[in-house]
Scaffold this active site. Structure first.
Site: not given
Length: 293
Positions: A95-98, A122
């Site tokens: 869950d990095a939201k890169r 993510t």
């Protein structure tokens, strides 16, 4: 040797455990059981205990990288050791939201897929498809595009109305709907899903109608108060590729509602052992999120 597509591996694990539970591993220093110091050593010990106790009931595991990055290089090293302990048949979602310009996204793909060994990540769609193309391109990896999140302020930007596009036939609609519509055409096929919060059940239904073929990663049940029933009813995909998979590609993330079962005094009749309490909480959520064989 190339691995099987992510959705196939997720479907196999979902069938094995009979549930769409995604185990969130987001250890907070201030919310550890007695005997676990509020430092990287205590956090790693607790995360390992959580993984050991709960992974038998989980279709996937999802650490939020911020909780590990906040500890500096020792935290990253601890996350890498934890990654090595996840069974090979359990999808590991970073869950990095890169999401960034192309050259940066290429390095993000190397960091997350190759160095950390994530099966899925993510990603943030704000910069458009080109900015996350490197994270969508691998047939054996997967990216969950942030679409409609579970936080109370999600509507501030995600709910803004986007003008109709007569050229491609898009109606005027909220930004979250346009993200879902666009994401359905991204990548080579079978490598894109959506993050859709359980706290917005009407939006979840609408997004499923827009994107019937995409897998959903759903946060917001448990501590955030989202209801399970609407997620199980509308979360599974109804068309291939995800719709052809066991469980419809659905994952429902539970983090604090499992982890905090080990904190404080146990309820009457419950075990005082933190590992047993974590296992019981995970088993309960796995049953709540059960899918038919």
């Amino acid at each position: 040797m190339t691995e099987a597509p992510y959705l196939e591996r997720l479907a196999a694990r979902t069938a094995t455990v009979g549930s769409v539970l995604c185990l969130g591993i987001d250890p907070e220093p201030s919310a550890l059981p007695t005997g676990f110091p509020a430092n990287v050593t205590g956090i790693e010990r607790f995360a390992r205990l959580l993984l050991d106790a709960a992974v038998p009931y989980a279709a996937a595991v999802k650490p939020n990288l911020a909780f590990w990055e906040a500890l500096g290089s020792p935290g990253i090293a601890a996350l890498e050791r934890l990654r090595a302990l996840v069974p090979a048949d359990v999808p590991f979602i970073a869950d990095a939201k890169r999401g960034d310009i192309g050259s940066t996204a290429e390095r993000q793909a190397v960091a997350l897929f190759d160095t950390l060994g994530a099966d899925a990540v993510t990603v943030n769609p704000y910069l458009g498809e080109e900015a996350i193309a490197s994270l969508l391109a691998r047939a054996d990896r997967f990216a969950y595009v942030i679409c409609r999140t579970s936080n109370p302020g999600a509507g501030e930007l995600q709910g803004l109305e986007v003008a109709a596009d007569a050229v491609v036939g898009y109606p005027a609609e909220p930004l979250w709907a346009r993200v879902a519509r666009r994401a359905a055409s991204w990548g080579p096929g079978g490598t894109v899903g959506l993050v859709v919060g359980a706290t917005a059940p009407s939006e979840l239904v609408a997004i499923r109608d827009i994107a019937p073929a995409l897998a959903f990663l759903v946060p917001g049940v448990g501590a955030q108060g989202g209801e399970v029933a609407p997620v199980l009813a509308s979360g599974p995909a109804t068309a291939p590729p995800a719709g052809a998979c066991h469980g419809g590609g659905l994952l429902v993330n539970v983090s604090r509602a499992i982890a905090r079962a080990a904190v404080g005094e146990p309820p009457p009749g419950a075990s005082g052992d933190p590992g047993e309490r974590l296992a019981a909480a995970a088993a309960g959520w796995s049953s709540t999120l059960a899918v038919l064989p």
